[in-house]
Motif scaffolding. Structure first.
Motif, PDB file in Angstrom:
ATOM      1  N   VAL A  93     -26.311 -17.780 -14.898  1.00  0.00           N
ATOM      2  CA  VAL A  93     -27.464 -16.802 -14.760  1.00  0.00           C
ATOM      3  C   VAL A  93     -28.127 -16.906 -16.236  1.00  0.00           C
ATOM      4  N   TYR A  94     -29.237 -17.706 -15.987  1.00  0.00           N
ATOM      5  CA  TYR A  94     -30.039 -18.014 -16.926  1.00  0.00           C
ATOM      6  C   TYR A  94     -30.759 -17.050 -17.204  1.00  0.00           C
ATOM      7  N   TYR A  95     -30.807 -16.466 -18.342  1.00  0.00           N
ATOM      8  CA  TYR A  95     -32.440 -15.984 -19.308  1.00  0.00           C
ATOM      9  C   TYR A  95     -33.021 -16.543 -20.301  1.00  0.00           C
ATOM     10  N   CYS A  96     -34.350 -16.548 -20.613  1.00  0.00           N
ATOM     11  CA  CYS A  96     -35.107 -16.033 -21.375  1.00  0.00           C
ATOM     12  C   CYS A  96     -34.908 -15.014 -22.767  1.00  0.00           C
ATOM     13  N   ALA A  97     -34.550 -15.130 -23.804  1.00  0.00           N
ATOM     14  CA  ALA A  97     -35.318 -14.687 -24.886  1.00  0.00           C
ATOM     15  C   ALA A  97     -35.704 -14.297 -26.079  1.00  0.00           C
ATOM     16  N   ALA A  98     -36.613 -13.346 -26.590  1.00  0.00           N
ATOM     17  CA  ALA A  98     -37.227 -13.480 -27.862  1.00  0.00           C
ATOM     18  C   ALA A  98     -36.699 -12.109 -28.301  1.00  0.00           C
ATOM     19  N   ASP A  99     -37.195 -12.551 -29.839  1.00  0.00           N
ATOM     20  CA  ASP A  99     -37.353 -11.427 -31.262  1.00  0.00           C
ATOM     21  C   ASP A  99     -38.678 -11.300 -32.088  1.00  0.00           C
ATOM     22  N   PRO A 100     -39.153 -10.977 -32.264  1.00  0.00           N
ATOM     23  CA  PRO A 100     -40.001 -10.901 -33.686  1.00  0.00           C
ATOM     24  C   PRO A 100     -39.300 -11.405 -35.021  1.00  0.00           C
ATOM     25  N   ARG A 101     -38.167 -11.012 -35.343  1.00  0.00           N
ATOM     26  CA  ARG A 101     -37.686 -11.739 -36.381  1.00  0.00           C
ATOM     27  C   ARG A 101     -37.296 -13.049 -36.854  1.00  0.00           C
ATOM     28  N   LEU A 102     -37.763 -13.595 -35.275  1.00  0.00           N
ATOM     29  CA  LEU A 102     -36.980 -14.910 -34.570  1.00  0.00           C
ATOM     30  C   LEU A 102     -38.197 -15.511 -34.664  1.00  0.00           C
ATOM     31  N   ILE A 103     -38.740 -16.907 -35.473  1.00  0.00           N
ATOM     32  CA  ILE A 103     -39.816 -17.903 -35.625  1.00  0.00           C
ATOM     33  C   ILE A 103     -39.653 -19.162 -35.383  1.00  0.00           C
ATOM     34  N   THR A 104     -38.441 -19.805 -36.536  1.00  0.00           N
ATOM     35  CA  THR A 104     -38.586 -21.372 -36.151  1.00  0.00           C
ATOM     36  C   THR A 104     -37.135 -21.572 -35.733  1.00  0.00           C
ATOM     37  N   THR A 105     -36.674 -22.974 -34.737  1.00  0.00           N
ATOM     38  CA  THR A 105     -36.072 -23.098 -34.280  1.00  0.00           C
ATOM     39  C   THR A 105     -34.732 -22.600 -35.072  1.00  0.00           C
ATOM     40  N   VAL A 106     -34.750 -23.429 -35.622  1.00  0.00           N
ATOM     41  CA  VAL A 106     -33.567 -22.773 -37.229  1.00  0.00           C
ATOM     42  C   VAL A 106     -32.330 -20.954 -37.010  1.00  0.00           C
ATOM     43  N   GLN A 107     -33.927 -19.984 -37.468  1.00  0.00           N
ATOM     44  CA  GLN A 107     -33.835 -18.617 -36.911  1.00  0.00           C
ATOM     45  C   GLN A 107     -33.101 -18.515 -36.031  1.00  0.00           C
ATOM     46  N   ALA A 108     -33.740 -18.926 -34.345  1.00  0.00           N
ATOM     47  CA  ALA A 108     -33.604 -18.570 -33.325  1.00  0.00           C
ATOM     48  C   ALA A 108     -31.587 -19.189 -32.729  1.00  0.00           C
ATOM     49  N   MET A 109     -31.396 -19.971 -33.652  1.00  0.00           N
ATOM     50  CA  MET A 109     -30.060 -20.878 -32.907  1.00  0.00           C
ATOM     51  C   MET A 109     -29.181 -20.502 -34.163  1.00  0.00           C
ATOM     52  N   ASN A 117     -33.460  -9.482 -29.070  1.00  0.00           N
ATOM     53  CA  ASN A 117     -33.756  -7.677 -28.678  1.00  0.00           C
ATOM     54  C   ASN A 117     -34.978  -7.964 -27.350  1.00  0.00           C
ATOM     55  N   TYR A 118     -35.753  -9.174 -26.829  1.00  0.00           N
ATOM     56  CA  TYR A 118     -36.419  -8.920 -25.452  1.00  0.00           C
ATOM     57  C   TYR A 118     -35.607 -10.053 -24.646  1.00  0.00           C
ATOM     58  N   TRP A 119     -35.050  -9.482 -23.242  1.00  0.00           N
ATOM     59  CA  TRP A 119     -35.247 -10.404 -22.228  1.00  0.00           C
ATOM     60  C   TRP A 119     -35.071 -10.273 -20.815  1.00  0.00           C
ATOM     61  N   GLY A 120     -35.403 -11.295 -20.416  1.00  0.00           N
ATOM     62  CA  GLY A 120     -36.074 -11.154 -19.064  1.00  0.00           C
ATOM     63  C   GLY A 120     -34.404 -10.689 -18.203  1.00  0.00           C
ATOM     64  N   GLN A 121     -34.848 -10.670 -16.876  1.00  0.00           N
ATOM     65  CA  GLN A 121     -33.931 -10.546 -15.896  1.00  0.00           C
ATOM     66  C   GLN A 121     -32.911 -10.868 -15.591  1.00  0.00           C
ATOM     67  N   GLY A 122     -33.155 -12.438 -15.589  1.00  0.00           N
ATOM     68  CA  GLY A 122     -32.582 -13.657 -15.347  1.00  0.00           C
ATOM     69  C   GLY A 122     -32.547 -14.403 -14.142  1.00  0.00           C
ATOM     70  N   THR A 123     -32.412 -15.393 -13.916  1.00  0.00           N
ATOM     71  CA  THR A 123     -32.607 -16.191 -12.855  1.00  0.00           C
ATOM     72  C   THR A 123     -31.006 -16.813 -12.667  1.00  0.00           C
ATOM     73  N   GLN A 124     -30.682 -16.674 -11.606  1.00  0.00           N
ATOM     74  CA  GLN A 124     -29.357 -17.474 -10.631  1.00  0.00           C
ATOM     75  C   GLN A 124     -30.225 -18.935 -10.391  1.00  0.00           C
TER      76      GLN A 124
END
Length: 129
Positions: A93-109, A117-124
């Protein structure tokens, strides 16, 4: 209300391709770094690629490098994951996610998926012959 919605999953044969989409509502997606994660049965959730906000820089996990491409279309408030040469081990199941504190790629990874804190419902995504 902040929301992420994934689409584009399905059943594909080994070697095939899929393009997943992550559409945001309630906030402007290009302000944040976005991560695509996946979770297979019995396994931990793992990050696949990430894309930064303003510069669009990207980073790929070893499992995805050279086969997956993450991109964003700010006009559509959508992030895409193009997956080519899919393998059975990509089934998850693949999900996308975001968070207001994570702006740059380095922060996110560099943070655990628990920090998002923000997630989609996922797609199989199922890769099978």
């Amino acid at each position: 209300q902040l929301q992420l919605v994934e689409s584009g999953g399905g059943l594909v044969q080994p070697g095939g391709s899929l393009r997943l989409a992550c559409e945001a509502s309630g906030f402007t997606l290009d302000f944040y770094a976005i991560g695509w994660f996946r979770q297979a049965p019995g396994k931990e959730r793992e990050g696949v690629p990430w894309i930064g906000s303003s510069d669009g820089s990207t980073y790929y996990a070893n499992s995805a490098e050279a086969r997956f491409t993450i991109s964003r279309d700010n006009a559509k408030n959508t992030v895409y994951l193009q997956m080519n040469n899919l393998k059975p081990e990509d089934t998850a199941v693949y999900y996308c996610a975001a968070d207001p504190r994570l702006i740059t790629t380095v922060q996110a990874m560099c943070v655990s998926h628990f920090e998002y804190n923000y997630w989609g419902q996922g797609t199989q995504v199922t890769v099978s012959s």
